[in-house]
Design a protein around this motif. Sequence first.
Motif, mmCIF file in Angstrom:
data_model
loop_
_atom_site.group_PDB
_atom_site.id
_atom_site.type_symbol
_atom_site.label_atom_id
_atom_site.label_comp_id
_atom_site.label_asym_id
_atom_site.label_seq_id
_atom_site.Cartn_x
_atom_site.Cartn_y
_atom_site.Cartn_z
ATOM 1 N N GLU A 43 91.185 109.078 50.483
ATOM 2 C CA GLU A 43 92.232 108.238 49.914
ATOM 3 C C GLU A 43 92.014 106.787 50.343
ATOM 4 O O GLU A 43 91.725 106.523 51.510
ATOM 5 C CB GLU A 43 93.618 108.698 50.404
ATOM 6 N N VAL A 44 92.119 105.878 49.375
ATOM 7 C CA VAL A 44 92.100 104.444 49.703
ATOM 8 C C VAL A 44 93.454 103.901 49.268
ATOM 9 O O VAL A 44 93.811 103.951 48.088
ATOM 10 C CB VAL A 44 90.956 103.705 48.971
ATOM 11 N N ARG A 45 94.218 103.418 50.243
ATOM 12 C CA ARG A 45 95.592 102.986 49.971
ATOM 13 C C ARG A 45 95.717 101.503 50.294
ATOM 14 O O ARG A 45 95.148 101.041 51.280
ATOM 15 C CB ARG A 45 96.506 103.801 50.877
ATOM 16 N N ASP A 46 96.424 100.766 49.454
ATOM 17 C CA ASP A 46 96.613 99.346 49.765
ATOM 18 C C ASP A 46 98.070 98.947 49.591
ATOM 19 O O ASP A 46 98.864 99.695 49.013
ATOM 20 C CB ASP A 46 95.688 98.476 48.897
ATOM 21 N N THR A 47 98.398 97.766 50.105
ATOM 22 C CA THR A 47 99.764 97.246 49.971
ATOM 23 C C THR A 47 99.751 96.074 48.986
ATOM 24 O O THR A 47 100.439 95.082 49.178
ATOM 25 C CB THR A 47 100.310 96.782 51.341
ATOM 26 N N GLY A 48 98.922 96.184 47.959
ATOM 27 C CA GLY A 48 98.728 95.094 47.002
ATOM 28 C C GLY A 48 99.755 95.058 45.895
ATOM 29 O O GLY A 48 100.829 95.661 45.996
ATOM 30 N N HIS A 49 99.379 94.402 44.771
ATOM 31 C CA HIS A 49 100.402 94.187 43.743
ATOM 32 C C HIS A 49 100.654 95.401 42.850
ATOM 33 O O HIS A 49 101.549 95.400 42.014
ATOM 34 C CB HIS A 49 100.139 92.917 42.930
ATOM 35 N N GLY A 50 99.854 96.460 43.018
ATOM 36 C CA GLY A 50 100.144 97.696 42.295
ATOM 37 C C GLY A 50 99.740 97.655 40.832
ATOM 38 O O GLY A 50 99.252 96.642 40.324
ATOM 39 N N GLY A 97 99.145 92.455 54.031
ATOM 40 C CA GLY A 97 99.333 93.839 54.458
ATOM 41 C C GLY A 97 97.991 94.442 54.819
ATOM 42 O O GLY A 97 97.234 93.846 55.573
ATOM 43 N N GLY A 98 97.673 95.583 54.226
ATOM 44 C CA GLY A 98 96.422 96.198 54.635
ATOM 45 C C GLY A 98 95.896 97.261 53.693
ATOM 46 O O GLY A 98 96.532 97.633 52.698
ATOM 47 N N ILE A 99 94.718 97.749 54.078
ATOM 48 C CA ILE A 99 94.032 98.795 53.335
ATOM 49 C C ILE A 99 93.767 99.925 54.311
ATOM 50 O O ILE A 99 93.316 99.671 55.441
ATOM 51 C CB ILE A 99 92.713 98.238 52.749
ATOM 52 N N HIS A 100 94.077 101.121 53.890
ATOM 53 C CA HIS A 100 93.912 102.263 54.784
ATOM 54 C C HIS A 100 93.022 103.299 54.090
ATOM 55 O O HIS A 100 93.257 103.657 52.940
ATOM 56 C CB HIS A 100 95.292 102.860 55.100
ATOM 57 N N ILE A 101 92.002 103.766 54.817
ATOM 58 C CA ILE A 101 91.099 104.779 54.270
ATOM 59 C C ILE A 101 91.336 106.069 55.040
ATOM 60 O O ILE A 101 91.353 106.065 56.271
ATOM 61 C CB ILE A 101 89.624 104.344 54.446
ATOM 62 N N ARG A 102 91.508 107.148 54.311
ATOM 63 C CA ARG A 102 91.837 108.412 54.977
ATOM 64 C C ARG A 102 90.941 109.516 54.433
ATOM 65 O O ARG A 102 90.810 109.668 53.213
ATOM 66 C CB ARG A 102 93.312 108.727 54.672
#
Length: 210
Positions: A57-64, A40-45
């Motif tokens: 905000e640093v958002r990822d689609t990782g294992h949580g 997936g990916g990492i999004h910086i906002r």
Amino acid sequence: LTLTGEIDPRLPKALKGDPRRLQQILMNLVNNAVKFTESGGIHIRLFLTTPTLWGLEVRDTGHGIPENEIEHIFDAFHQVDRTPTRQQGGFGLGLSIVKQLVQLMKGEISIQSAPGRGSSFTITLPLTEEDLEMKRAMSHSALIIEDDADLGTIFAEALRSAGFEPQVIRDGAIAQRRIKEVTPHIVILHLHLPHVDGSPLLAQIRSDGA
Ligand code: ADP
């Protein structure tokens, strides 16, 4: 993995702060996001939350992160999975350092996470008086004189994303007064308006030299 970024156009073009602290915060959060995301990916906002606060905000689609772990996640040496076969490495210090840095900068940090779906770390920091002054000095005002509410909203959205601070006015007489008070950088004018029509408004704007 993809790495994407987004900057809210309403933010000041430059912010006063400690670049090393910010860099350390960002590096730790992005490093973690990369470490704990397989696909997936990492999004910086970067965004504006209120007129005097900005956010990262640093958002990822990782294992949580499981819910019961979230309250301990900023503790020094705390790692969610402590088995010796743990592949990701690290000492469990990154997030406790991030939290301390955020507090030193008078900010706040929060987490949202759904196990299996990903995590989002959000930091909010105060804008300094200097930041706000710069924003005011560099901001471009826009006047949208349009009686159709939907069209007004569409124009406002478009101008906001281009970095303007739009104001929508739906009545010709109100617009006439407003034009005398402010000198907008851009005007969008509908010609058929309630009370005072667009044509005399246009003449007024031209004669003001705007
Ligand atoms: P380290 O990464 O060195 O273990 P941190 O303090 O940075 O230490 O993180 C503590 C723990 O929080 C990590 O070990 C991991 O279990 C969990 N964690 C941190 N960031 C994430 C993330 N983006 N996704 C999932 N888990 C995370």
